[in-house]
Design an enzyme around this catalytic site. Structure first.
Site, PDB file in Angstrom:
ATOM      1  N   GLU A 121      -9.274 -51.173 -23.318  1.00  0.00           N
ATOM      2  CA  GLU A 121      -9.851 -50.063 -22.583  1.00  0.00           C
ATOM      3  C   GLU A 121     -10.380 -48.982 -23.509  1.00  0.00           C
ATOM      4  O   GLU A 121      -9.856 -48.759 -24.598  1.00  0.00           O
ATOM      5  CB  GLU A 121      -8.816 -49.475 -21.623  1.00  0.00           C
ATOM      6  CG  GLU A 121      -8.530 -50.438 -20.505  1.00  0.00           C
ATOM      7  CD  GLU A 121      -7.634 -49.866 -19.435  1.00  0.00           C
ATOM      8  OE1 GLU A 121      -7.555 -50.479 -18.379  1.00  0.00           O
ATOM      9  OE2 GLU A 121      -7.016 -48.820 -19.665  1.00  0.00           O
ATOM     10  N   CYS A 134     -12.108 -41.963 -26.471  1.00  0.00           N
ATOM     11  CA  CYS A 134     -10.819 -42.489 -26.922  1.00  0.00           C
ATOM     12  C   CYS A 134     -10.959 -44.004 -27.042  1.00  0.00           C
ATOM     13  O   CYS A 134     -11.212 -44.684 -26.047  1.00  0.00           O
ATOM     14  CB  CYS A 134      -9.769 -42.104 -25.876  1.00  0.00           C
ATOM     15  SG  CYS A 134      -8.151 -42.777 -26.210  1.00  0.00           S
ATOM     16  N   CYS A 145       7.314 -48.254 -28.447  1.00  0.00           N
ATOM     17  CA  CYS A 145       7.723 -46.896 -28.070  1.00  0.00           C
ATOM     18  C   CYS A 145       8.123 -46.932 -26.596  1.00  0.00           C
ATOM     19  O   CYS A 145       7.387 -47.475 -25.760  1.00  0.00           O
ATOM     20  CB  CYS A 145       6.581 -45.915 -28.310  1.00  0.00           C
ATOM     21  SG  CYS A 145       6.015 -45.973 -30.025  1.00  0.00           S
ATOM     22  N   CYS A 148       5.784 -45.616 -23.656  1.00  0.00           N
ATOM     23  CA  CYS A 148       4.357 -45.985 -23.664  1.00  0.00           C
ATOM     24  C   CYS A 148       4.137 -47.318 -22.965  1.00  0.00           C
ATOM     25  O   CYS A 148       4.827 -48.298 -23.248  1.00  0.00           O
ATOM     26  CB  CYS A 148       3.873 -46.071 -25.115  1.00  0.00           C
ATOM     27  SG  CYS A 148       2.206 -46.736 -25.273  1.00  0.00           S
TER      28      CYS A 148
HETATM   29  N1  SAH Z   1      -0.482 -46.012 -31.511  1.00  0.00           N
HETATM   30  C1  SAH Z   1      -0.975 -44.732 -31.836  1.00  0.00           C
HETATM   31  C2  SAH Z   1      -2.192 -44.314 -31.033  1.00  0.00           C
HETATM   32  C3  SAH Z   1      -2.244 -44.676 -29.589  1.00  0.00           C
HETATM   33  S1  SAH Z   1      -1.179 -43.802 -28.482  1.00  0.00           S
HETATM   34  C4  SAH Z   1       0.144 -43.704 -31.705  1.00  0.00           C
HETATM   35  O1  SAH Z   1       1.187 -44.039 -31.192  1.00  0.00           O
HETATM   36  O2  SAH Z   1      -0.062 -42.585 -32.159  1.00  0.00           O
HETATM   37  C5  SAH Z   1      -1.923 -42.180 -28.315  1.00  0.00           C
HETATM   38  C6  SAH Z   1      -0.912 -41.084 -27.957  1.00  0.00           C
HETATM   39  O3  SAH Z   1      -0.447 -41.219 -26.597  1.00  0.00           O
HETATM   40  C7  SAH Z   1       0.320 -41.105 -28.818  1.00  0.00           C
HETATM   41  O4  SAH Z   1       0.704 -39.807 -29.218  1.00  0.00           O
HETATM   42  C8  SAH Z   1       1.354 -41.683 -27.887  1.00  0.00           C
HETATM   43  O5  SAH Z   1       2.651 -41.374 -28.300  1.00  0.00           O
HETATM   44  C9  SAH Z   1       0.962 -41.035 -26.592  1.00  0.00           C
HETATM   45  N2  SAH Z   1       1.528 -41.686 -25.388  1.00  0.00           N
HETATM   46  C10 SAH Z   1       1.873 -42.976 -25.235  1.00  0.00           C
HETATM   47  N3  SAH Z   1       2.350 -43.191 -23.983  1.00  0.00           N
HETATM   48  C11 SAH Z   1       2.279 -42.010 -23.341  1.00  0.00           C
HETATM   49  C12 SAH Z   1       2.617 -41.596 -22.010  1.00  0.00           C
HETATM   50  N4  SAH Z   1       3.065 -42.463 -21.105  1.00  0.00           N
HETATM   51  N5  SAH Z   1       2.419 -40.298 -21.684  1.00  0.00           N
HETATM   52  C13 SAH Z   1       1.913 -39.427 -22.588  1.00  0.00           C
HETATM   53  N6  SAH Z   1       1.569 -39.764 -23.844  1.00  0.00           N
HETATM   54  C14 SAH Z   1       1.765 -41.041 -24.225  1.00  0.00           C
HETATM   55 FE1  SF4 Z   2       3.829 -46.656 -29.719  1.00  0.00          FE
HETATM   56 FE2  SF4 Z   2       2.152 -47.031 -27.654  1.00  0.00          FE
HETATM   57 FE3  SF4 Z   2       1.229 -45.987 -29.978  1.00  0.00          FE
HETATM   58 FE4  SF4 Z   2       1.954 -48.591 -29.816  1.00  0.00          FE
HETATM   59  S1  SF4 Z   2       0.256 -47.606 -28.699  1.00  0.00           S
HETATM   60  S2  SF4 Z   2       2.497 -47.138 -31.435  1.00  0.00           S
HETATM   61  S3  SF4 Z   2       3.720 -48.502 -28.404  1.00  0.00           S
HETATM   62  S4  SF4 Z   2       2.709 -45.046 -28.568  1.00  0.00           S
END
Ligand code: SAH
Ligand code: SF4
Length: 404
Positions: A121, A134, A145, A148
Site C-alpha cells: 500500500e 507514504c 512490534c 503494528c
Molecule cells: N518499520 C518502520 C516504518 C514503518 S511504520 C518503523 O517501524 O519505523 C511507521 C510508523 O508507524 C512507526 O513509527 C510505527 O511504529 C508506527 N505505527 C505502527 N503501527 C501503528 C499503529 N497501529 N498506530 C500508530 N502508529 C503505528
Molecule cells: Fe515494527 Fe510495523 Fe515498523 Fe515492522 S512496520 S518495524 S512491525 S512498526
C-alpha cells in the site's frame, strides 16, 4: 463516505494473467537505462545522451508511453516499445477518504517462486501547505512490534528499487503531479503548493533499513534533480532501530531520519518494539547522536505511539524529555490506530494533551499527528491486512460505497 475510484480486482481477481509482461523502465536507474539502450543496439558513444533523454521523459515529465518521446528517433521509439514498457505497479484499489487522504493497494509482479502476486500500500496525505506520500519498502515485515498491524504479517519479500520508485510515479499520475497535468476532479483535496507531493516518508509497510540497498537506490532516483527532484531534506526514513545501519544510511543516502521510539525504558521497549532486545535504547540514541548531518536545522524525529495505560503517563513524558536531552530532536506523538484484534487502546485525549504539554514545556514542538484517512484504514500501522479484509467484501460492491 469512501469513494472507491478503481476496483480492478473485480475484473481480475486471480491476477493470473499468463501473457508475459515486458520489463518496465519506470523505476530504472541510470545504469539500467544504459543497459536497456545498449541491448537495443544504441552505439556506445550515444548511450549517455540517450539515457539522459529517457531519464528526463520518465522522471521529469512522467510520460508513460515511449511514443511521446518526441526528441527520440522513431526507430528507437519503436524498438523501445517492442522490448520494454513504462508500466507502474498495478492498482488493485484506489480509495479517497473524506479528508482527502488517498490509499492505493498495489499489485507487484509475481516472481517465479511466489504463489500469489504480492501487494503493498501507498498513501497520500494532502494538507493545506504540503502533500506527503507514504511509501512501502517491504511486503509485510520481519519485525513483530506488538501494536503494528503490518507486524502481524510475515515478510513476503523486499521491494526492488523500481517498485519503490514505481509508487511515486503512480501517485504522481493519479494526483496529476506532473508538469502540465490536471488534478483529478473527484473531490479529493489537494494542497495549495505548486507540487502536490512535497514530502516523502518511508513509513508504509516494512522496515526500510532491512532493505537497505533497494531503498538507497530508490532515493537516489527520487532525489535526482534532473528527474523527480525530491529534496533529500524532504524525504524521511523511519526505522524501528536497526542500529548498525543508521550511520551508513545517513552517510550514503542523507535523508531525514525518524525513530520509532515508543517507550522510555528497555523493559517496555523490548515488548513493544522487539528489535530493542538486540539494539537497546542506549545504543539507539548513540547512533542518533552520531547521525551524519544532524543539526538544529536537521533534527531527528522521535515517534511515540500513545498507548493507554502502557506508555502515556506524565512520568513517561518527563523521562522522554530527559532521554533525548542533547539530541536535536522533534517529538511526534501518534495516537494509536486500532486494528481488529489489537491488544492496545489509544490513550484518552486528555492524557495525550497532558503528555504533550510536558514535552512542549521542555522546548519541543510536539505536534500530535492527527490521524488521517481512518475511514479508509490508511493510518499509520494499519496498512495492508485491513485492506485485504475490506477488499474481499468490496469485490462485489458497486464502485461507490459508504464508509463511517
Ligand atoms: N518499520 C518502520 C516504518 C514503518 S511504520 C518503523 O517501524 O519505523 C511507521 C510508523 O508507524 C512507526 O513509527 C510505527 O511504529 C508506527 N505505527 C505502527 N503501527 C501503528 C499503529 N497501529 N498506530 C500508530 N502508529 C503505528
Ligand atoms: Fe515494527 Fe510495523 Fe515498523 Fe515492522 S512496520 S518495524 S512491525 S512498526
Amino acid at each position: 463516505m469512501v469513494l472507491i475510484l478503481n476496483n480492478l480486482q473485480a475484473c481480475d481477481a486471480t491476477g493470473a494473467d499468463e501473457t508475459v509482461a515486458l520489463p518496465t523502465l519506470a523505476g530504472a536507474s541510470h545504469a539500467e537505462l544504459i543497459e536497456a539502450l545498449g541491448s537495443l543496439g544504441v552505439p556506445n558513444r550515444q548511450l549517455r545522451m540517450r539515457s539522459s533523454q529517457l531519464w528526463s521523459w520518465i522522471y521529469a515529465r512522467g510520460i508513460s508511453a515511449f511514443a511521446e518521446m518526441t526528441d527520440v528517433s522513431k526507430d528507437l521509439r519503436a524498438k523501445l516499445t517492442e522490448a520494454f514498457s513504462l508500466e507502474r505497479p498495478q492498482i488493485v484499489t484506489e480509495q479517497v477518504s473524506q479528508d482527502g487522504t488517498r490509499k492505493w493497494l498495489l499489485r507487484l509482479p509475481k516472481r517465479g517462486d511466489e504463489a500469489e502476486a504480492p501487494e503493498v500500500e501507498t498513501v497520500y496525505i494532502p494538507e493545506a501547505d504540503r502533500g506527503t506520500l507514504c511509501i512501502s519498502s517491504q511486503v509485510g515485515c520481519t519485525l513483530t512490534c506488538t501494536f503494528c498491524h503490518t507486524g502481524t504479517q510475515r515478510l513476503v519479500r523486499n521491494l526492488t528499487h523500481g517498485e519503490i520508485v514505481g509508487q511515486i510515479l503512480l501517485a504522481r499520475d493519479r494526483i496529476g503531479d506532473w508538469p502540465g497535468a490536471e488534478a483529478p476532479q473527484d473531490g479529493g483535496l489537494l494542497p495549495d503548493s505548486e507540487r502536490k507531493i512535497t514530502n516523502i516518508v518511508l513509513m508504509g509497510m516494512g522496515e526500510p533499513l532491512y532493505n537497505f540497498e533497494n531503498v538507497r537506490q530508490a532515493i537516489e532516483i527520487a532525489a535526482d534533480s534532473g528527474g523527480l527532484a525530491h529534496s533529500r531534506r524532504r524525504i524521511t526514513l523511519s526505522t524501528s532501530g536497526v542500529v548498525p545501519e543508521i550511520g551508513r544510511w545517513g552517510a550514503e543516502a542523507g535523508t531525514m531520519l525518524a525513530i520509532s521510539l515508543h517507550a522510555v525504558n528497555d523493559e517496555l521497549r523490548d515488548e513493544l518494539v522487539p528489535i530493542n532486545r538486540k539494539y537497546p535504547i542506549k545504543d539507539l540514541l548513540e547512533a542518533c547522536r552520531n547521525y551524519p548531518g544532524l543539526t538544529n536545522a536537521r533534527r531527528i524525529t522521535f515517534e511515540y505511539v500513545m498507548l493507554k495505560g502502557v506508555n502515556d503517563s506524565p512520568g513517561d513524558a518527563r523521562a522522554l524529555v530527559k532521554l533525548l536531552a542533547g539530541i536535536p530532536a522533534k517529538i511526534n506523538l501518534i495516537p494509536f490506530n486500532a486494528w481488529p484484534g489489537a491488544a492496545y487502546e489509544c490513550s484518552d485525549w486528555e492524557q495525550i494533551e497532558r503528555f504533550a504539554e510536558i514535552v512542549n514545556k521542555a522546548g519541543y514542538a510536539s505536534p500530535v499527528r492527527t490521524p488521517r484517512g481512518r475511514d479508509i484504514l490508511a493510518a499509520c500501522g494499519q496498512l495492508k491486512s485491513a485492506s485485504v479484509k475490506l477488499r474481499a467484501s468490496e469485490r462485489t460492491k458497486a464502485t461507490i460505497s459508504s464508509g463511517d
